[in-house]
Design an enzyme around this catalytic site. Structure first.
Site, PDB file in Angstrom:
ATOM      1  N   CYS A  54      75.783 -54.114  73.574  1.00  0.00           N
ATOM      2  CA  CYS A  54      76.565 -54.389  72.356  1.00  0.00           C
ATOM      3  C   CYS A  54      76.926 -53.091  71.644  1.00  0.00           C
ATOM      4  O   CYS A  54      78.024 -52.949  71.108  1.00  0.00           O
ATOM      5  CB  CYS A  54      75.785 -55.288  71.399  1.00  0.00           C
ATOM      6  SG  CYS A  54      75.284 -56.841  72.139  1.00  0.00           S
ATOM      7  N   ARG A 137      79.167 -63.109  75.067  1.00  0.00           N
ATOM      8  CA  ARG A 137      80.269 -62.186  74.711  1.00  0.00           C
ATOM      9  C   ARG A 137      81.579 -62.942  74.867  1.00  0.00           C
ATOM     10  O   ARG A 137      82.160 -62.978  75.952  1.00  0.00           O
ATOM     11  CB  ARG A 137      80.247 -60.948  75.619  1.00  0.00           C
ATOM     12  CG  ARG A 137      78.970 -60.182  75.532  1.00  0.00           C
ATOM     13  CD  ARG A 137      78.947 -58.945  76.411  1.00  0.00           C
ATOM     14  NE  ARG A 137      77.574 -58.556  76.614  1.00  0.00           N
ATOM     15  CZ  ARG A 137      76.833 -57.897  75.717  1.00  0.00           C
ATOM     16  NH1 ARG A 137      77.360 -57.510  74.584  1.00  0.00           N
ATOM     17  NH2 ARG A 137      75.576 -57.616  75.952  1.00  0.00           N
TER      18      ARG A 137
END
Ligand code: BEZ
Length: 237
Positions: A54, A137
């Protein structure tokens, strides 16, 4: 039996109006999609703050933000962490993380706090067989009218390809502007695909038009100059 107990979550689809929500973000409150009317928006989720994949993605998004903004597109991130975690993570990124030549990276686009998973559930970002307490995601491309135009999902372990996100954005804008479709791996400057005969001329007109290249009756392309595409798309802002 177990399945019957699973919570029903919504999975918005391409062509649907983007589900509405109000949220608290690192840049103040937002109303989505109404605050973004007239602009494209990329609403994306990440599994958790203070995690490596991330972090690499946030740094890359922040590094490319101007490029997306020039294409009339705003970025909005989300995870099911709280605001203070978001603030601390973004500060750590700015102050401490250097990655692939990127450093001192300030994330200035909004990052939504979604502790109760309200937004994540509305957008089908929680996919329990991958992880029931983290968002996958997800990437939602929402057009200037608030319609979902493309959705891409990636698992937790796979960082996104930002060339592809930008390519998809420009390709959809070119399709809208010029009434064409874009073939595999298209990039500005490549030939584009035109609709079936009847929508613009007969099959015979096409075969005789030197600007149209018909490989067969169902597969015709034409040139579309790179500058023409970029002028139209990047100057629309
Ligand atoms: C990461 O961003 O590195 C990550 C987050 C959640 C699970 C796995 C990896």
């Amino acid at each position: 039996m177990e399945n019957l107990e699973q919570e029903v979550v919504s999975m918005p689809r391409i062509g649907d109006p983007a589900p509405e929500f109000k949220a608290v973000t690192t840049q103040g409150d937002i109303n989505f999609p109404s605050d973004y009317k007239g602009k494209w928006a990329i609403l994306f989720s990440h599994p958790a703050d203070f995690t490596p994949v991330c972090t690499s993605e946030f740094m890359t998004f922040a590094h490319l933000e101007d490029k997306f903004n020039e294409a009339n597109c705003e970025l909005i991130g989300l995870s099911i962490d709280g605001l203070y975690s978001h603030i601390a993570w973004l500060r750590t990124i700015k102050e401490k993380i250097e990655y692939k030549g990127m450093k001192d990276i300030e994330v200035t686009f909004p990052l939504i706090e979604d502790i109760k998973m309200d937004v994540a559930k509305k957008y089908g970002m929680i996919q329990p067989n991958e992880d029931s307490t983290k968002a996958v995601r997800a990437v939602f491309f929402v057009d200037p009218k608030g319609i979902i135009r493309a959705i891409i999902y990636y698992p937790l372990s796979l960082g996104r390809n930002f060339d592809e996100l930008y390519r998809a954005l420009i390709a959809m804008q070119a399709a809208d502007e010029f009434g064409v479709a874009t073939p595999a791996d298209w990039r500005p400057g490549d030939d584009v695909i035109i609709g079936p005969a009847g929508s613009c001329g007969t099959a015979k007109d096409r075969m005789e038009d030197s600007e149209i290249d018909c490989k067969d009756w169902f597969f015709c392309t034409k040139k579309l100059d790179k500058d023409t595409v970029l002028d139209k798309v990047l100057k629309k802002k």
